[in-house]
Design an enzyme around this catalytic site. Structure first.
Site, mmCIF file in Angstrom:
data_model
loop_
_atom_site.group_PDB
_atom_site.id
_atom_site.type_symbol
_atom_site.label_atom_id
_atom_site.label_comp_id
_atom_site.label_asym_id
_atom_site.label_seq_id
_atom_site.Cartn_x
_atom_site.Cartn_y
_atom_site.Cartn_z
ATOM 1 C CE LYS B 158 -126.984 -4.748 -78.141
ATOM 2 N NZ LYS B 158 -126.868 -5.252 -79.537
ATOM 3 C CB ILE B 203 -133.979 -1.801 -85.719
ATOM 4 C CG1 ILE B 203 -132.773 -1.040 -86.277
ATOM 5 C CG2 ILE B 203 -134.995 -2.093 -86.814
ATOM 6 C CD1 ILE B 203 -131.881 -1.863 -87.161
ATOM 7 N NE ARG B 292 -124.390 -22.146 -91.810
ATOM 8 C CZ ARG B 292 -125.658 -21.778 -91.732
ATOM 9 N NH1 ARG B 292 -126.518 -22.195 -92.627
ATOM 10 N NH2 ARG B 292 -126.082 -20.960 -90.786
ATOM 11 C CB VAL B 295 -132.316 -24.620 -92.814
ATOM 12 C CG1 VAL B 295 -133.610 -25.419 -92.700
ATOM 13 C CG2 VAL B 295 -131.299 -25.112 -91.797
#
Lengths: 80, 449
Positions: B158, B203, B292, B295
């Site tokens: 990368k 992966i 946190r 959803v």
């Protein structure tokens, strides 16, 4: 000289610049062609280009950067 | 326990938090922008305060306006929901400094786990696996071969300056790496003006699995995992609990690793540890933590019977966890689909508008978390999530059948939604078999030539 209002195609937040540091897409006095990008409207976190339908000279910009706009609201006035 | 809670959010999550607070006898304050005066949260809360104009930067992201609203209403706690300021350490600190309760972890925990490098380091020291890779830039082919030998093939090369999937090359073995490494460096130089590259295990069939935890600063419990592999542009659209890909032994190892990491950082509140799961090797790797409520939290509530938002409020009020790990027993299978104001037939173009008619599905095992009501005009300024349809049943197959049935009952008139996409997914053979990865949905949506 014909005055032409350029309308927002969508409701959302209007941006005059491609990014906060970049110069505005168009300025008063500038001559634009049909298809010129004059701003962005952000609708639900997606950005949509607003293109001029006709060419001419930008004589007035009616909205501020980051103003909330309605669909069909006049964004700027072009004289041809 | 807080006595008056200000909900620093909007939409369905503001409604969700208000519901939890009311059940605990806590009074609620909704805040809203000028565009959200007609929001359902405003109607449901005991009080409402207008905090600014439509643009989120001037309202929901305006920390001072939120603190002022808390002061003027006498609120003693602030719940940030998700998004907006929910993972902003400076906001958490400002809330605490104002003498109020921040319903979430400490600013320190947000800062530490919100920083990718720091979170990765914390994971490694808690013996939680992370995606194997080079520690920084790899200079030469020899160095790359040595590192690839320890992290395992296939590897990704990368570009350090790349991102969003650009500047990536894949090598399946040492011969390919020898050949590709200089090419990758040259491409990185040409594309980004910086030839630096690093290595990471590739992966091929990754699933997104995540573990829900609750902590009280002393002790942490897990509430099993969710699988959110169905994604479009890295946005989750369809989530289920538990993952159909894990066997029980792997599940236990995964969930225990999440508890270990959260305990190591003394975590208090609800949190989610996100992992990549390699379906080919059955390995999992920690990637990041969300500090946190999420959803997709309702699917966890459906399989465990634990109200996560209620627990958050109790923990924030200074209570110790009332739950021991063995109290948390899962039953059945739950699925959530996100109903967004987007047109699946027009490349998911956003579709704000007025709700002309609304029929929610009902019956056993069906839950709707939404801020919609008939006549509601959806403002164009915020994200496109309108509703979450959540179903539960004893088995995954039964849950999918129930989801199909519920989607058939659902009617939202006035705006286009993603319900039609979900209806097609329910009957798909790969979805039925649980044979998906994080790139599956985008492949599936490609028009076949």
């Amino acid at each position: 000289m014909a005055r032409h209002e350029l309308l927002s195609p969508l409701p959302g937040t209007f941006y005059r610049r491609p990014s906060p540091e970049a110069p505005p897409f168009v300025a008063v006095g500038q001559t634009i062609a049909a298809g010129t990008v004059v701003g962005l409207v952000e609708v639900m976190k997606t950005f949509n280009e607003v293109q001029a339908e006709t060419g001419g000279t930008v004589v007035e910009i009616l909205v501020e950067n980051e103003d909330a706009v309605e669909a069909g609201q006049a964004l700027l006035i072009v004289e041809a | 326990m807080p006595t008056k809670l200000l909900v620093a959010n909007r939409g369905e999550i503001a409604v969700r938090v208000i519901r939890a607070a009311r059940e605990l006898g806590i009074r609620t304050v909704a805040v809203h922008s000028t565009a959200d005066r007609d929001g359902l949260a405003v109607r449901l809360a005991d009080e409402a305060v207008e905090i600014g104009p439509a643009q989120a930067t001037k309202s929901y992201l305006n920390a001072q306006a939120l603190l002022d609203a808390a002061k003027s209403t006498g609120a003693d706690a602030i719940h940030p929901g998700y998004g907006f300021l929910s993972e902003n350490a400076a906001f958490a600190e400002a809330v605490t400094r104002a003498g109020l309760i921040f319903v979430g972890p400490s600013a320190e925990a947000i800062r530490r786990m919100g920083d990718k490098a720091a979170a990765r380091a914390a994971a490694m020291s808690a013996d939680v696996p992370t995606v194997p890779g080079s520690d920084g830039v790899v200079e030469s082919v020899d160095e790359a071969l040595r590192i690839a030998g320890t992290i395992g093939y296939p590897v990704m090369i990368k570009a350090s300056a790349g991102g969003g999937g650009r500047g990536i090359r894949i090598a399946r073995d040492a011969a390919e790496l020898t050949q590709v490494m200089p090419v990758a460096q040259g491409e990185a130089q040409a594309a980004f003006g910086n030839g630096a590259v690093y290595l990471e295990r590739f992966i091929g069939r990754a699933r997104h699995v995540e573990v829900q935890i609750l902590g009280d600063g002393h002790r942490v419990v897990h509430l099993f995992e969710r699988d959110c592999s169905l994604q479009r542009r890295r946005q989750k659209v369809f989530e289920e609990a538990v993952s159909p890909a894990l066997d029980e032994a792997t599940r236990q190892r995964l969930c225990k690793s999440a508890v270990r990491l959260a305990e190591a950082v003394g975590y208090a509140g609800a949190g989610t540890l996100e992992y990549l799961y390699d379906a080919d090797t059955a390995e999992f790797f920690f990637i990041e933590m969300n500090t946190r409520i999420q959803v997709e939290h309702p699917i966890t509530e459906m399989i465990t019977g634990v109200d996560l938002v209620r627990e958050m409020l109790k923990i924030a009020g200074g209570n110790r966890l009332g739950l021991a790990q063995e109290d948390i027993v899962r039953r059945g299978h739950a699925i959530e689909v996100r109903l967004n104001a987007e047109d699946p037939d027009r490349n998911f173009a956003p579709n704000p508008g007025r709700i002309e008619g609304l029929t929610w599905p009902g019956g056993p095992g069906v839950r709707i978390d939404s801020m919609l009501y008939p006549g509601y005009a959806i403002p164009p300024f915020y994200d496109s999530l309108l509703a979450k349809l959540i179903v539960w049943d004893e088995t995954r197959d039964a849950a999918l059948n129930r989801l199909g049935r519920a989607l058939d009952e659902l009617r939202i008139d006035g705006v286009k939604t993603t319900a039609s996409l979900h209806r097609r997914l329910v009957d798909d053979a790969d979805v039925r078999a649980g044979r998906v990865d994080t790139n599956w949905l985008e492949r599936w949506m490609q028009p076949t030539a």
